[in-house]
Enzyme design. Structure first.
Site, PDB file in Angstrom:
ATOM      1  CG  ASP A 273      -1.899  -1.148   1.210  1.00  0.00           C
ATOM      2  OD1 ASP A 273      -2.409  -1.460   0.115  1.00  0.00           O
ATOM      3  OD2 ASP A 273      -2.161  -1.747   2.267  1.00  0.00           O
TER       4      ASP A 273
ATOM      5  CG  ASP B  12       1.336   0.141  -9.383  1.00  0.00           C
ATOM      6  OD1 ASP B  12       1.430  -0.361  -8.245  1.00  0.00           O
ATOM      7  OD2 ASP B  12       0.484   1.004  -9.667  1.00  0.00           O
TER       8      ASP B  12
ATOM      9  CE1 TYR C  24      -4.298  -5.550  -4.867  1.00  0.00           C
ATOM     10  CE2 TYR C  24      -3.784  -3.280  -5.417  1.00  0.00           C
ATOM     11  CZ  TYR C  24      -4.539  -4.198  -4.721  1.00  0.00           C
ATOM     12  OH  TYR C  24      -5.543  -3.765  -3.897  1.00  0.00           O
TER      13      TYR C  24
HETATM   14  N1  SAM Z   1       0.895  -8.360  -2.676  1.00  0.00           N
HETATM   15  C1  SAM Z   1      -0.442  -8.445  -3.239  1.00  0.00           C
HETATM   16  C2  SAM Z   1      -0.406  -8.173  -4.716  1.00  0.00           C
HETATM   17  O1  SAM Z   1       0.610  -7.655  -5.195  1.00  0.00           O
HETATM   18  O2  SAM Z   1      -1.386  -8.514  -5.408  1.00  0.00           O
HETATM   19  C3  SAM Z   1      -1.414  -7.491  -2.520  1.00  0.00           C
HETATM   20  C4  SAM Z   1      -1.130  -6.033  -2.667  1.00  0.00           C
HETATM   21  S1  SAM Z   1      -2.267  -5.014  -1.725  1.00  0.00           S
HETATM   22  C5  SAM Z   1      -2.084  -3.451  -2.423  1.00  0.00           C
HETATM   23  C6  SAM Z   1      -1.414  -4.834  -0.170  1.00  0.00           C
HETATM   24  C7  SAM Z   1      -1.753  -5.910   0.836  1.00  0.00           C
HETATM   25  O3  SAM Z   1      -0.948  -5.736   1.982  1.00  0.00           O
HETATM   26  C8  SAM Z   1      -3.194  -5.830   1.310  1.00  0.00           C
HETATM   27  O4  SAM Z   1      -3.801  -7.094   1.172  1.00  0.00           O
HETATM   28  C9  SAM Z   1      -3.070  -5.404   2.764  1.00  0.00           C
HETATM   29  O5  SAM Z   1      -4.111  -5.917   3.573  1.00  0.00           O
HETATM   30  C10 SAM Z   1      -1.721  -5.963   3.139  1.00  0.00           C
HETATM   31  N2  SAM Z   1      -1.088  -5.249   4.252  1.00  0.00           N
HETATM   32  C11 SAM Z   1      -0.904  -3.921   4.346  1.00  0.00           C
HETATM   33  N3  SAM Z   1      -0.308  -3.600   5.511  1.00  0.00           N
HETATM   34  C12 SAM Z   1      -0.094  -4.765   6.169  1.00  0.00           C
HETATM   35  C13 SAM Z   1       0.472  -5.094   7.426  1.00  0.00           C
HETATM   36  N4  SAM Z   1       0.936  -4.146   8.254  1.00  0.00           N
HETATM   37  N5  SAM Z   1       0.508  -6.387   7.790  1.00  0.00           N
HETATM   38  C14 SAM Z   1       0.028  -7.350   6.969  1.00  0.00           C
HETATM   39  N6  SAM Z   1      -0.523  -7.092   5.760  1.00  0.00           N
HETATM   40  C15 SAM Z   1      -0.594  -5.826   5.363  1.00  0.00           C
END
Ligand code: SAM
Length: 216
Positions: A118, A154, A193
């Site tokens: 994120d 990205d 993603y």
């Molecule tokens: N890595 C995957 C992809 O590329 O398709 C998911 C990307 S998504 C933008 C980011 C993921 O990180 C989300 O599912 C979110 O819930 C998880 N995430 C964000 N902060 C986190 C944290 N502190 N601990 C565990 N998961 C986290």
């Protein structure tokens, strides 16, 4: 990632506790026992729906993979992939990465993957970015000396922030690519993603960052 309430998620996770590990604190320092071998352990922080990690687990059966994901409603999709593919070398933890040192001992992990983390674009949220220095310090503790972070995104802003954060922390940058899909990199496994954004024509950035803390 859009969150939908999935009332059946907790039950599905509980039914598959051999893959989605409950109370992971109790396995701190003992993850090799959980996998039943001494193969290297790679973790992905923010694993989402698990396409990358499931693909890596199939591609590299001699490496153990652990996916860390905050949301139950998302991690169930990753769990479904392990169940369908019957992957012996992949586990999931439904936990917050801010507490990684509660689940992993010093030097227990061989590599950290961060994929499409994120971006938290507002400056006041920068501490939440998974490449912020406090996270780099957590990874340093659980990684073996000279361990690496492999990072793809990205998001140009997050990539720039991360390169600076890695450099300021003293990590050595390697294999930097500003356009992964048009680079010589082989064996790339796309995340959910990554598929979505590259279909829209967005470039994918990638870098490997190595901790320079090996004993001379
Ligand atoms: N890595 C995957 C992809 O590329 O398709 C998911 C990307 S998504 C933008 C980011 C993921 O990180 C989300 O599912 C979110 O819930 C998880 N995430 C964000 N902060 C986190 C944290 N502190 N601990 C565990 N998961 C986290």
């Amino acid at each position: 990632m859009r969150l939908r309430h999935k009332p059946w998620a907790s039950e599905f996770i509980a039914e598959h506790s051999q893959y989605a590990i409950a109370n992971p604190e109790q396995y701190k320092g003992k993850w090799h026992e959980v996998f039943g071998n001494h193969n290297p352990i790679h973790i992905e922080v923010g694993t989402g729906k698990g396409q990358f990690l499931a693909g890596m687990s199939v591609q590299n059966p001699d490496i153990n993979y652990i996916g860390i994901e905050l949301f139950e409603s998302i991690i169930v999709a990753a769990l479904q992939k392990i169940v369908d593919l019957q992957l012996p070398n992949m586990k999931l933890l439904n936990v917050d990465a801010s507490h990684l040192t509660e689940y992993f001992d010093d030097n227990e992990i061989d590599r950290v993957y961060l994929n499409f983390s994120d971006p938290w674009p507002k400056t006041r949220h920068s501490k939440r970015r998974l490449t912020y220095k406090s996270f780099l310090s957590l990874y340093e503790r659980i990684l073996k000396k000279g361990g690496e972070i492999h990072f793809k995104t990205d998001n140009q802003g997050l990539f720039e922030f991360s390169l600076i954060s890695f450099s300021e922390y003293g990590l050595q940058l390697k294999f930097l690519s500003l356009d992964l899909h048009n680079s010589a990199f082989e064996g790339n496994i796309m995340t959910e993603y990554e598929e979505k954004f590259s279909k829209k024509g967005q470039r994918i950035y990638r870098v490997e960052a190595k901790y320079m803390n090996e004993v001379e």
